[in-house]
Scaffold this motif. Sequence first.
Motif, PDB file in Angstrom:
ATOM      1  N   MET A   1     -16.944 124.083  74.751  1.00  0.00           N
ATOM      2  CA  MET A   1     -16.403 125.316  74.177  1.00  0.00           C
ATOM      3  C   MET A   1     -15.846 125.080  72.767  1.00  0.00           C
ATOM      4  N   LEU A   2     -15.083 123.960  72.624  1.00  0.00           N
ATOM      5  CA  LEU A   2     -14.491 123.671  71.316  1.00  0.00           C
ATOM      6  C   LEU A   2     -15.558 123.493  70.252  1.00  0.00           C
ATOM      7  N   SER A   3     -16.670 122.837  70.611  1.00  0.00           N
ATOM      8  CA  SER A   3     -17.735 122.614  69.635  1.00  0.00           C
ATOM      9  C   SER A   3     -18.370 123.917  69.181  1.00  0.00           C
ATOM     10  N   LEU A   4     -18.251 124.961  69.979  1.00  0.00           N
ATOM     11  CA  LEU A   4     -18.767 126.272  69.587  1.00  0.00           C
ATOM     12  C   LEU A   4     -17.747 127.038  68.749  1.00  0.00           C
ATOM     13  N   LEU A   5     -16.469 126.840  69.065  1.00  0.00           N
ATOM     14  CA  LEU A   5     -15.425 127.588  68.367  1.00  0.00           C
ATOM     15  C   LEU A   5     -15.163 127.057  66.961  1.00  0.00           C
ATOM     16  N   LEU A   6     -15.319 125.743  66.754  1.00  0.00           N
ATOM     17  CA  LEU A   6     -14.987 125.159  65.454  1.00  0.00           C
ATOM     18  C   LEU A   6     -15.802 125.765  64.310  1.00  0.00           C
ATOM     19  N   LEU A   8     -17.118 128.657  64.115  1.00  0.00           N
ATOM     20  CA  LEU A   8     -16.673 130.037  63.923  1.00  0.00           C
ATOM     21  C   LEU A   8     -15.349 130.065  63.161  1.00  0.00           C
ATOM     22  N   ALA A   9     -14.469 129.132  63.515  1.00  0.00           N
ATOM     23  CA  ALA A   9     -13.178 129.071  62.834  1.00  0.00           C
ATOM     24  C   ALA A   9     -13.324 128.691  61.364  1.00  0.00           C
ATOM     25  N   ASP A  10     -14.359 127.912  61.034  1.00  0.00           N
ATOM     26  CA  ASP A  10     -14.578 127.529  59.644  1.00  0.00           C
ATOM     27  C   ASP A  10     -14.652 128.751  58.740  1.00  0.00           C
ATOM     28  N   ARG A  11     -15.308 129.788  59.200  1.00  0.00           N
ATOM     29  CA  ARG A  11     -15.495 130.981  58.369  1.00  0.00           C
ATOM     30  C   ARG A  11     -14.170 131.649  58.042  1.00  0.00           C
ATOM     31  N   TRP A  12     -13.211 131.525  58.959  1.00  0.00           N
ATOM     32  CA  TRP A  12     -11.917 132.151  58.751  1.00  0.00           C
ATOM     33  C   TRP A  12     -10.993 131.276  57.914  1.00  0.00           C
ATOM     34  N   HIS A 197     -13.091 119.217  60.864  1.00  0.00           N
ATOM     35  CA  HIS A 197     -12.892 120.656  60.669  1.00  0.00           C
ATOM     36  C   HIS A 197     -11.450 120.958  60.253  1.00  0.00           C
ATOM     37  N   PHE A 198     -10.487 120.286  60.871  1.00  0.00           N
ATOM     38  CA  PHE A 198      -9.085 120.516  60.505  1.00  0.00           C
ATOM     39  C   PHE A 198      -8.827 120.126  59.048  1.00  0.00           C
ATOM     40  N   SER A 199      -9.432 119.017  58.604  1.00  0.00           N
ATOM     41  CA  SER A 199      -9.284 118.611  57.197  1.00  0.00           C
ATOM     42  C   SER A 199      -9.884 119.661  56.269  1.00  0.00           C
ATOM     43  N   LEU A 200     -11.021 120.193  56.661  1.00  0.00           N
ATOM     44  CA  LEU A 200     -11.658 121.249  55.869  1.00  0.00           C
ATOM     45  C   LEU A 200     -10.744 122.460  55.764  1.00  0.00           C
TER      46      LEU A 200
END
Length: 263
Positions: A1-6, A8-12, A197-200
Amino acid sequence: MLSLLLPLADRWFAPAPPADKVGWLRGWTYAHRGLHGAGVPENSPSAFALAAERGLGIECDVQRSGDGLAVVFHDFDLDRLTGQQGRVVDHSAAQLQTFALTGSQHGDCIPGLRQMLDLVAGRVPVLIEIKSRREMHVIPLCLAVRRTLEGYRGQVAVMSFDPRVSRWFKRHSPHVVHGLVVTEEGRTTLFARARRHFSLWHAEPDFLAYDVRDLPSRFAASQRRRGFPLLTWTVRSPELAERAAQHADAPIAEGAGVAPADG
């Protein structure tokens, strides 16, 4: 699930940059620390002059002097690249600019960032890697670089492994193109992927500069598809140059990784 959400979160949390702001980054070869080699040390005025004469973009490293100015030097300590001992930050900019670079056949000394930009004079684009450590306060060096860039009309971008640097420019000098330098170091676990992703999200960069040894990379490719220019370092061979051409927008190269001059 997390690999799918990350993704999507990038766009925000890390929206893609405007194309007209970052498009110039693509299509260049950037000389890593200038076009250095025998008799021409890295990050030297001679290396920068040679790169500009060849029509190559320039990548350089910047540290803060003891009196708060930006100087072009890779290491935190002086001994590898000069005949001096001690830390860069323990000397004033005026002192540092009298320290000869080891092996130079042209009398090169450590240049200030302003000296380097005056030499390039907008002829080719410049990438400035801001050096930091976790325990360092990055704001003084970011301020020193921003002050030096005031009035410079050439194409220039700043970047760092430290996401705090890109975030600072995003917040305080958003017109300056700012990037995040990334290496995966073979870490492919879900936790490691999440950290990228968090660093981004923390950095909110305009582009990525990626370790060529990690390409192809699913993370890098996904950001590139979203519109982030993808630069790659350090390209040191024709084989790595081919990898860069397949998976990135521009190489940061040295030695055999730089294409020979025409003719």
